[in-house]
Design a protein around this motif. Structure first.
Motif, mmCIF file in Angstrom:
data_model
loop_
_atom_site.group_PDB
_atom_site.id
_atom_site.type_symbol
_atom_site.label_atom_id
_atom_site.label_comp_id
_atom_site.label_asym_id
_atom_site.label_seq_id
_atom_site.Cartn_x
_atom_site.Cartn_y
_atom_site.Cartn_z
ATOM 1 N N TYR A 43 0.817 -1.202 0.000
ATOM 2 C CA TYR A 43 0.000 0.000 0.000
ATOM 3 C C TYR A 43 0.862 1.269 0.000
ATOM 4 O O TYR A 43 0.492 2.273 -0.609
ATOM 5 N N LEU A 44 2.001 1.231 0.692
ATOM 6 C CA LEU A 44 2.909 2.375 0.647
ATOM 7 C C LEU A 44 3.433 2.595 -0.771
ATOM 8 O O LEU A 44 3.507 3.733 -1.260
ATOM 9 N N ALA A 45 3.808 1.493 -1.430
ATOM 10 C CA ALA A 45 4.267 1.607 -2.821
ATOM 11 C C ALA A 45 3.147 2.126 -3.716
ATOM 12 O O ALA A 45 3.388 2.919 -4.637
ATOM 13 N N LEU A 59 -1.967 0.073 -8.584
ATOM 14 C CA LEU A 59 -2.824 -1.094 -8.403
ATOM 15 C C LEU A 59 -2.004 -2.374 -8.372
ATOM 16 O O LEU A 59 -2.252 -3.263 -7.541
ATOM 17 N N GLY A 60 -1.006 -2.480 -9.244
ATOM 18 C CA GLY A 60 -0.160 -3.672 -9.252
ATOM 19 C C GLY A 60 0.606 -3.832 -7.957
ATOM 20 O O GLY A 60 0.740 -4.954 -7.434
ATOM 21 N N ALA A 61 1.103 -2.717 -7.392
ATOM 22 C CA ALA A 61 1.828 -2.793 -6.121
ATOM 23 C C ALA A 61 0.909 -3.239 -4.994
ATOM 24 O O ALA A 61 1.290 -4.058 -4.146
ATOM 25 N N ALA A 62 -0.318 -2.717 -4.974
ATOM 26 C CA ALA A 62 -1.270 -3.096 -3.927
ATOM 27 C C ALA A 62 -1.653 -4.568 -4.036
ATOM 28 O O ALA A 62 -1.696 -5.293 -3.025
ATOM 29 N N LEU A 63 -1.938 -5.040 -5.253
ATOM 30 C CA LEU A 63 -2.307 -6.444 -5.440
ATOM 31 C C LEU A 63 -1.143 -7.375 -5.085
ATOM 32 O O LEU A 63 -1.345 -8.444 -4.496
ATOM 33 N N THR A 64 0.078 -6.962 -5.426
ATOM 34 C CA THR A 64 1.242 -7.800 -5.132
ATOM 35 C C THR A 64 1.502 -7.884 -3.640
ATOM 36 O O THR A 64 1.702 -8.969 -3.084
ATOM 37 N N VAL A 177 -10.792 -5.469 -4.914
ATOM 38 C CA VAL A 177 -10.033 -6.694 -4.646
ATOM 39 C C VAL A 177 -8.737 -6.382 -3.914
ATOM 40 O O VAL A 177 -8.321 -7.115 -3.004
ATOM 41 N N ALA A 178 -8.074 -5.278 -4.290
ATOM 42 C CA ALA A 178 -6.802 -4.922 -3.667
ATOM 43 C C ALA A 178 -6.974 -4.348 -2.276
ATOM 44 O O ALA A 178 -6.004 -4.312 -1.501
ATOM 45 N N SER A 179 -8.167 -3.912 -1.924
ATOM 46 C CA SER A 179 -8.397 -3.279 -0.631
ATOM 47 C C SER A 179 -8.310 -4.304 0.493
ATOM 48 O O SER A 179 -8.461 -5.505 0.278
ATOM 49 N N PRO A 180 -8.086 -3.841 1.737
ATOM 50 C CA PRO A 180 -8.046 -4.769 2.872
ATOM 51 C C PRO A 180 -9.329 -5.567 3.060
ATOM 52 O O PRO A 180 -9.298 -6.654 3.642
ATOM 53 N N VAL A 181 -10.458 -5.040 2.561
ATOM 54 C CA VAL A 181 -11.738 -5.741 2.727
ATOM 55 C C VAL A 181 -11.690 -7.133 2.112
ATOM 56 O O VAL A 181 -12.243 -8.096 2.656
ATOM 57 N N VAL A 182 -11.020 -7.276 0.965
ATOM 58 C CA VAL A 182 -10.903 -8.568 0.292
ATOM 59 C C VAL A 182 -9.536 -9.188 0.531
ATOM 60 O O VAL A 182 -9.425 -10.397 0.753
ATOM 61 N N ALA A 183 -8.492 -8.382 0.507
ATOM 62 C CA ALA A 183 -7.131 -8.919 0.541
ATOM 63 C C ALA A 183 -6.829 -9.680 1.825
ATOM 64 O O ALA A 183 -6.230 -10.763 1.784
#
Length: 410
Positions: A43-45, A59-64, A177-183
């Protein structure tokens, strides 16, 4: 992206990072702490990439960071919340004995607080272990882990629901999907994700006038956890507006029959265990206390003694009746409204339940966010009876092929 919007998204990623980094400090669970470090870095990235105007990189950094790295590591090392092992054990029991519950459970780890349908998500691991052995082979872990199949049910339901509604491709869905709600649940547990995906599909099918499909999705959801029952009432109410009473009754009938077919074998084989583990244990009435003990109002009341437990159950019933009455007095007319109403009912249920976790509240948030992601900018959210206007991109031709006249609804 405008400067103000860039600032808002950067701030949102920073808030998500702060929330993720709190897990290593406050959680006693190893998988949660690992997720916190990985997700916080991701999330920082994402915040940095957003500030530089690189939305896709963000988005890619958050998903990764929030999904790919922690999920892959936890799956390959066999770590996760206890729910993962419970689902996989249910699959093994179902294949070997036709049952899914441990008889006379002695401890928390022996309880399976799910309906028989959940065991199906544990069967892939059991089949792979039977074919290749349970020696820890990475392929068995990666392809058989219950979290993978829970995620597949979530993404399949959300994708199919969006296709049914004809929504445009929305950037909100990958962000969701990338948010903490799903991740977070995806990486450490996954147990509530199939329920969410099936509820999304059921509401979308109801909103697009497909009572049979909606009922089948509801039956699958109700065979996983009894908390899916409010979705039946909401979907039926929506169908009553979209297609009329006949299709609403058809949906309810399919849901009831399908649920009975999926649950009845377990009920006939192990009636006492199904009651003890699926209903008594989650509500704090079993011999072994449930670990679901977040300080929510219902749990605090139930902790005051027998009268407190009965009071919170009474409040829970009253809340359910109020939401049910709202469906009769003012039924939802759009998928977004239906998702909001279901989210409201589930939130009341989770807050007033005698035992619960803060993590359960992620399900209502996911439903609300998903419904809005299916109706991106320029897409009508209106649903109506068969033959009238339905959701379609703004500017698209009218279904009749002619322009709307003055007699058409605004």
């Amino acid at each position: 992206m405008t400067p103000s919007r860039t600032a808002r998204w950067t701030a949102a990623w920073l808030i998500a990072a702060a929330w993720a980094f709190s897990f290593p400090l406050v959680s006693s669970l190893g998988p949660h702490r690992l997720w916190g470090w990985c997700a916080g870095a991701g999330y920082l990235a994402a915040a940095g990439a957003t500030a530089c105007g690189r939305r896709r990189a963000a988005l890619g950094a958050a998903l990764t960071g929030a999904i790919a790295v922690p999920l892959l590591y936890l799956v390959l090392t066999g770590q996760g919340q206890s729910e993962v092992g419970v689902i996989e054990r249910s699959g093994r029991l179902l294949l070997t004995s036709g049952r899914m519950y441990v008889d006379q459970p002695a401890g928390v780890e022996d309880y399976t607080p799910y309906l028989p349908g959940m065991a199906l998500l544990g069967i892939p691991r059991a089949l792979l272990e039977g074919a290749f052995g349970a020696g820890g082979d990475w392929a068995v872990r990666l392809l058989g882990d219950a979290r993978i199949w829970c995620a597949a049910a979530l993404f399949g339901g959300m994708w199919a629901g969006r296709r049914l509604l004809g929504g445009v491709r929305s950037p909100l869905l990958p962000l969701l999907v990338a948010s903490p709600v799903v991740a977070l649940p995806l990486a450490v547990s996954g147990v509530d994700l199939p329920l969410a995906g099936l509820c999304c599909l059921a509401l979308a099918a109801a909103g697009s006038g497909r009572p049979g499909l909606s009922g089948a999705a509801l039956a699958a959801a109700c065979a996983l956890k009894w908390t899916a029952l409010p979705a039946v009432a909401v979907a039926v109410a929506l169908l009553g507006v979209v297609r009329g009473a006949r299709d609403a009754v058809r949906c309810a009938a399919v849901a009831a029959l399908g649920t009975a077919l999926l649950v009845l074998p377990g009920l006939l084989l192990q009636p006492a265990e199904l009651w003890r583990q699926v209903f008594a244990f989650p509500t704090g009435r079993a011999d072994v206390p449930t670990p679901a003990s977040s300080p929510l109002p219902g749990h605090l009341l139930a902790g005051l003694g027998p009268w407190g437990w009965h009071l919170t159950v009474g409040l829970l019933a009253v809340g359910g009746l109020v939401v049910a009455a709202s469906l009769v007095v003012r039924p939802p007319r759009t998928v977004v409204a239906a998702a909001d109403r279901l989210a409201l009912g589930l939130t009341l249920a989770f807050l007033l339940a005698p035992a619960g976790r803060f993590g359960y509240l992620a399900l209502p948030v996911l439903l609300v966010a998903w419904a809005r992601s299916t109706a991106g900018p320029g897409v009508s959210r209106v649903v109506a009876r068969s033959g009238e206007r339905v959701a379609r991109p703004a500017g698209a031709p009218h279904p009749s092929g002619a322009r709307r006249g003055s007699h058409d609804a605004p």
